[in-house]
Design a protein around this motif. Structure first.
Motif, PDB file in Angstrom:
ATOM      1  N   UNK A  99       0.829  -1.211   0.000  1.00 17.93           N
ATOM      2  CA  UNK A  99       0.000   0.000   0.000  1.00 17.93           C
ATOM      3  C   UNK A  99       0.862   1.259   0.000  1.00 17.93           C
ATOM      4  N   UNK A 100       1.949   1.225   0.751  1.00 19.22           N
ATOM      5  CA  UNK A 100       2.856   2.377   0.782  1.00 19.22           C
ATOM      6  C   UNK A 100       3.501   2.604  -0.585  1.00 19.22           C
ATOM      7  N   UNK A 101       3.883   1.510  -1.244  1.00 17.02           N
ATOM      8  CA  UNK A 101       4.476   1.628  -2.575  1.00 17.02           C
ATOM      9  C   UNK A 101       3.466   2.178  -3.580  1.00 17.02           C
ATOM     10  N   UNK A 102       2.201   1.724  -3.470  1.00 14.15           N
ATOM     11  CA  UNK A 102       1.178   2.241  -4.385  1.00 14.15           C
ATOM     12  C   UNK A 102       0.947   3.734  -4.183  1.00 14.15           C
ATOM     13  N   UNK A 103       0.895   4.158  -2.925  1.00 15.72           N
ATOM     14  CA  UNK A 103       0.712   5.587  -2.647  1.00 15.72           C
ATOM     15  C   UNK A 103       1.878   6.406  -3.203  1.00 15.72           C
ATOM     16  N   UNK A 104       3.085   5.862  -3.064  1.00 15.26           N
ATOM     17  CA  UNK A 104       4.255   6.565  -3.609  1.00 15.26           C
ATOM     18  C   UNK A 104       4.165   6.686  -5.131  1.00 15.26           C
ATOM     19  N   UNK A 105       3.792   5.600  -5.793  1.00 19.17           N
ATOM     20  CA  UNK A 105       3.704   5.625  -7.258  1.00 19.17           C
ATOM     21  C   UNK A 105       2.613   6.576  -7.740  1.00 19.17           C
ATOM     22  N   UNK A 106       1.457   6.561  -7.074  1.00 15.48           N
ATOM     23  CA  UNK A 106       0.377   7.463  -7.469  1.00 15.48           C
ATOM     24  C   UNK A 106       0.775   8.916  -7.261  1.00 15.48           C
ATOM     25  N   UNK A 107       1.394   9.211  -6.117  1.00 18.52           N
ATOM     26  CA  UNK A 107       1.847  10.584  -5.865  1.00 18.52           C
ATOM     27  C   UNK A 107       2.908  11.031  -6.845  1.00 18.52           C
ATOM     28  N   UNK A 108       3.841  10.123  -7.179  1.00 16.95           N
ATOM     29  CA  UNK A 108       4.916  10.467  -8.119  1.00 16.95           C
ATOM     30  C   UNK A 108       4.349  10.776  -9.501  1.00 16.95           C
ATOM     31  N   UNK A 109       3.442   9.939  -9.975  1.00 12.38           N
ATOM     32  CA  UNK A 109       2.877  10.151 -11.312  1.00 12.38           C
ATOM     33  C   UNK A 109       2.072  11.449 -11.368  1.00 12.38           C
ATOM     34  N   UNK A 110       1.279  11.708 -10.339  1.00  8.34           N
ATOM     35  CA  UNK A 110       0.465  12.928 -10.358  1.00  8.34           C
ATOM     36  C   UNK A 110       1.336  14.179 -10.300  1.00  8.34           C
ATOM     37  N   UNK A 111       2.361  14.190  -9.436  1.00 11.58           N
ATOM     38  CA  UNK A 111       3.233  15.360  -9.346  1.00 11.58           C
ATOM     39  C   UNK A 111       4.072  15.534 -10.607  1.00 11.58           C
ATOM     40  N   UNK A 112       4.485  14.431 -11.228  1.00 11.79           N
ATOM     41  CA  UNK A 112       5.229  14.511 -12.494  1.00 11.79           C
ATOM     42  C   UNK A 112       4.350  15.101 -13.596  1.00 11.79           C
ATOM     43  N   UNK A 113       3.090  14.716 -13.593  1.00 11.20           N
ATOM     44  CA  UNK A 113       2.153  15.246 -14.582  1.00 11.20           C
ATOM     45  C   UNK A 113       1.956  16.745 -14.386  1.00 11.20           C
ATOM     46  N   UNK A 114       1.738  17.158 -13.141  1.00 19.35           N
ATOM     47  CA  UNK A 114       1.542  18.590 -12.874  1.00 19.35           C
ATOM     48  C   UNK A 114       2.808  19.382 -13.212  1.00 19.35           C
ATOM     49  N   UNK A 115       3.961  18.807 -12.946  1.00 18.94           N
ATOM     50  CA  UNK A 115       5.225  19.490 -13.265  1.00 18.94           C
ATOM     51  C   UNK A 115       5.368  19.701 -14.768  1.00 18.94           C
ATOM     52  N   UNK A 116       5.059  18.663 -15.552  1.00 18.86           N
ATOM     53  CA  UNK A 116       5.134  18.808 -17.013  1.00 18.86           C
ATOM     54  C   UNK A 116       4.119  19.832 -17.518  1.00 18.86           C
ATOM     55  N   UNK A 117       2.938  19.878 -16.895  1.00 17.90           N
ATOM     56  CA  UNK A 117       1.948  20.886 -17.289  1.00 17.90           C
ATOM     57  C   UNK A 117       2.450  22.292 -16.988  1.00 17.90           C
ATOM     58  N   UNK A 118       3.121  22.464 -15.860  1.00 13.27           N
ATOM     59  CA  UNK A 118       3.692  23.778 -15.533  1.00 13.27           C
ATOM     60  C   UNK A 118       4.743  24.195 -16.554  1.00 13.27           C
ATOM     61  N   UNK A 119       5.617  23.253 -16.929  1.00 14.54           N
ATOM     62  CA  UNK A 119       6.638  23.573 -17.935  1.00 14.54           C
ATOM     63  C   UNK A 119       5.988  23.928 -19.273  1.00 14.54           C
TER      64      UNK A 119
END
Length: 812
Positions: free
Chosen positions: A291-311
């Motif tokens: 569960x901890x690994x899943x939360x990390x992966x979901x958070x990483x993907x969402x923040x990576x997506x928002x970062x690319x949108x900002x760029x």
């Protein structure tokens, strides 16, 4: 009577588990809501208590004699002791004192509004008249506050100047104390005048702010790197700094955050693509670690997506020259921000080709390859080249090629040539695509039982069975990508590349993209299907004959034609005499100046045309080319001469009978015709390489060495043989090695004086040995003499003076 059977079905364990989970969540939410509401009520009661106490303490009787005096707007806080001193009990009336005692006995005293003298349970007395209630409320004389006016700019009309004013908004004095305490610091900030800072003070303040922001970024980044799974939420906090609003440090902080996030994503991103979870996976019970690994992966993907949108938004704002409402970043600063954003996108394109949203990055980068800004365009093109060079499988390369092909077609082939030059960096080997996929990657067929029984003995069958089992296990355990998949991707990529090239050859022959197309065809021509060879050679020859091409472009056409014929075209009976004639005719058009344009392409063409096709080249053609190349070596720069002479050396080894050019005797009939454009009929066998004797006196030592080597017949051994560093290099490598682009002699000129420069010649070195010995002897004698007595010489000079003066006296 039989008991009634319960028809309700017993729920399954999974359903019970699911239901209990929902119930637990609802119970937890209800409990939290109840706690919040209880806490809210408690806060409200406490606030009322504090308000009542402070109202009771701060009440001050207002005299009726002076109605003009304004009532104070803010409550005055005093302690109980001060109030007792200001208003002792003996000064109060007996009725008022009794009323205060009665009110003090009641529990609702502190929670009631003391501004009215209404009894506690007055609301229950419905029969009481409204007028009586109103009469019991004490009268207070309140004067309306004077309205303050703000003078605005006047308006000029036909009638004259009309003054404009506006009422100043009055702050309500009946607000809660907490609101007043929050507003007071803001009012103080507004009322205080802004302190004007000097330039030096402003820079110091900016440096201080910037240092604080840097420390904050470093702290967040260090925390994320130390434990990414636990501190993944801090990515959001760091990403929020992309919206920095302080105009002094906004641009710098945003740049630092962009680069920091880019490096963080490169470090903490896993080596696999994260896919979204299915509904079944979400509902399945899992361990805490999973569960901890899943939360990390979901958070990483969402923040990576928002970062690319900002760029992407930063780049869009710069391209559209769009200024934000906040007005924190100026239009000039947008360019620097956009360049940093593009640089980060390029780094992520190369570093994370396997991760999510890589295709989105490709779609962003490809249009920027054709940007008006040279810096942005070069960054994107270099990133794509780097991706092509390191892509072993070909999946990422295929995605980029598809987008580039569609972009070039959509722009009607009006793009930068650098976009197509990136195709030259594709990692597609000849062996992988030369044959069909089935021929290369044929699955090994195991022998059937009947075949084994016919050909093998019992022991051999046993060994064969064990061997086949081992091979199957090795195939299953092989971790690398299959050759079949790689070849399929490479084939698809090359198909798109050739479609792009052929479209430009067909529709845009006068386009500036043509040199890049011809260069690409020259590299990948051996991979083209044999069916297209005839048509391609016809197109190339028509391009050369049209006269619309530059000299370098025509050389690319010749190079492409011979690359086509050197690969699968060997099986075709085609004599490209017209291409030989064109190159022989245009050799003297090479640039002899510092640019050396076309020399490298000519050296490559000669290698493909003469050396690799030695069996299809006649002796007359080889003699003509050797003679013309020696003549050309007299006119070009030293590095070009070295490359041309090295080509002649290879040709003399390839065609041994060409050594007759080193002899003065003529062979056969006819006279050499240097002006003739046909190499087969110029009678080159009746001339000699006299140019080598002129090149032997060349100022460049390597040119001299090559000329002397060729005059001796290009021997591989002996005194006239070349050193290994010269003989083992190709003509193109020698051309690059001895380039004089740095405006210096290559190799450097040796000094004529063999002695060291730091050794200074003494004066004694110019004298002969006898004189130097004599000087030394006299110097030593002077050093051993006793000190001079100057008084002795003085007495003799006085005597001589006296003797010389006596005859003159006698004469007198």
């Amino acid at each position: 009577m039989k008991a009634r059977r319960n028809k309700k079905q017993v729920p399954s364990f999974r359903k019970l588990l699911k239901t209990s989970k929902v119930k637990l969540e609802n119970k937890l939410k209800n409990k939290q809501f109840k706690q919040q509401s209880t806490l809210k009520k408690y806060r409200k009661e406490q606030r009322k208590l504090r308000q009542a106490v402070k109202d009771a303490v701060s009440k001050k009787p207002i005299p009726l004699e002076d109605p003009k005096e304004k009532r104070p707007g803010k409550r005055i806080e005093r302690e109980e002791e001060e109030e007792e001193e200001a208003l002792p009990l003996d000064m109060m009336d007996e009725d008022d004192l009794q009323l205060m005692k009665d009110l003090g006995q009641r529990a609702s005293f502190l929670t009631r509004d003391l501004s009215s003298s209404e009894p506690v349970h007055a609301r229950k007395r419905k029969h009481e008249h409204v007028i009586d209630k109103y009469e019991k409320i004490p009268r207070t004389l309140q004067t309306a506050p004077e309205k303050e006016l703000i003078h605005l700019l006047p308006i000029k009309d036909k009638s004259g100047i009309i003054p404009q004013t506006r009422e100043k908004p009055v702050i309500d004095s009946n607000q809660d104390e907490e609101d007043q305490e929050e507003m007071e610091p803001e009012e103080e900030i507004i009322e205080e005048p802004i302190k004007e800072l000097t330039l030096e003070e402003h820079l110091i303040e900016r440096k201080k702010k910037l240092q604080e922001k840097k420390m904050r970024i470093a702290a967040l980044a260090s925390a994320i790197l130390s434990d990414p799974e636990s501190n993944i939420k801090k990515l959001k906090e760091l990403r929020s700094m992309l919206m920095e609003q302080d105009p002094d440090v906004a641009v710098t902080v945003r740049k630092l955050v962009i680069v920091s996030l880019m490096e963080l994503f490169k470090d903490i991103t896993p080596s696999y693509k994260i896919r979204p979870l299915t509904e079944a996976e979400k509902s399945t019970k899992i361990r805490k670690e999973t569960q901890k690994l899943r939360e990390f992966e979901e958070g990483l993907v969402s923040q990576y997506k928002f970062y690319l949108e900002n760029l992407e938004q930063i780049v869009k704002d710069w391209k559209q020259r769009k200024l934000k409402k906040s007005n924190v970043v100026s239009l000039k600063a947008y360019k620097g921000l956009a360049e940093v954003a593009v640089k980060s996108l390029c780094e992520l394109l190369v570093a994370l080709p396997h991760f999510n949203f890589h295709n989105n990055i490709i779609v962003l980068i490809v249009p920027l390859m054709n940007d008006m800004s040279k810096l942005v365009s070069e960054m994107c093109c270099e990133a794509v080249k780097k991706l092509f060079k390191q892509d072993k499988l070909g999946q990422a390369s295929l995605g980029v090629i598809k987008v580039i092909s569609g972009f070039v077609k959509g722009r009607n082939y009006e793009v930068r040539p650098e976009m197509l030059k990136t195709f030259l960096c594709l990692r597609i080997k000849e062996v992988e695509v030369k044959k069909d996929t089935e021929d290369i990657n044929k699955q090994k067929k195991f022998m059937t039982f009947k075949e084994k029984r016919k050909t093998l003995s019992r022991m051999q069958r046993k060994w064969k069975k064990a061997e086949e089992k081992l091979e199957r296990e090795l195939r299953e355990a092989e971790a690398s990508e299959s050759t079949e998949k790689k070849l399929k991707l490479h084939t698809e990529t090359l198909n798109i590349v050739f479609v792009t090239y052929f479209r430009i050859l067909k529709k845009a022959q006068r386009s500036p993209l043509l040199p890049a197309v011809l260069e690409g065809l020259a590299k990948f021509a051996h991979l083209i299907n044999v069916e297209f060879f005839d048509d391609l050679l016809v197109v190339l020859h028509s391009l050369i004959e049209s006269g619309d091409l530059s000299y370098q472009e025509s050389l690319h056409c010749v190079q492409t034609a011979f690359h086509v014929l050197s690969g699968q075209g060997d099986v075709l009976n085609i004599d490209p005499m017209k291409f030989y004639t064109h190159l022989y005719k245009t050799l003297f058009k090479l640039h002899a100046g510092a640019t050396n344009e076309g020399v490298e392409i000519v050296l490559q063409c000669l290698d493909v045309m003469l050396t690799k096709r030695r069996k299809q080249v006649s002796q007359q053609r080889a003699l003509a080319f050797i003679k013309r190349l020696c003549t050309l070596a007299l006119h070009v720069l030293p590095n070009s001469s070295i490359g041309i002479l090295a080509t002649n050396r290879i040709l003399m080894h390839t065609f041994p009978k060409t050594d007759l050019l080193l002899d003065n005797e003529s062979q056969g009939s006819g006279v050499f015709l240097p002006e003739l454009d046909e190499p087969e009929y110029c009678n080159a066998q009746n001339t000699a390489l006299w140019e080598l004797h002129a090149l032997r006196r060349h100022y460049h030592p390597i040119v001299q060495r090559f000329a002397a080597h060729l005059i001796a017949g290009a021997p591989s051994e002996g005194s006239e043989a070349l050193k290994p560093e010269l003989s083992r290099r190709s003509p193109a490598e020698l051309f690059e090695a001895y380039s004089m682009a740095a405006m210096t002699f290559n190799p450097p000129v040796e000094s004529s004086n063999s002695k060291r420069k730091d050794k200074v010649l003494q004066g004694d070195s110019f004298l002969s040995e006898e004189i130097s010995q004599l000087i030394k002897r006299h110097c030593s004698e002077v050093a051993t003499q006793s000190p001079l007595d100057f008084t002795k010489y003085l007495e003799t000079s006085v005597r001589s003076w006296h003797t010389s003066s006596k005859p003159s006296e006698s004469l007198e």
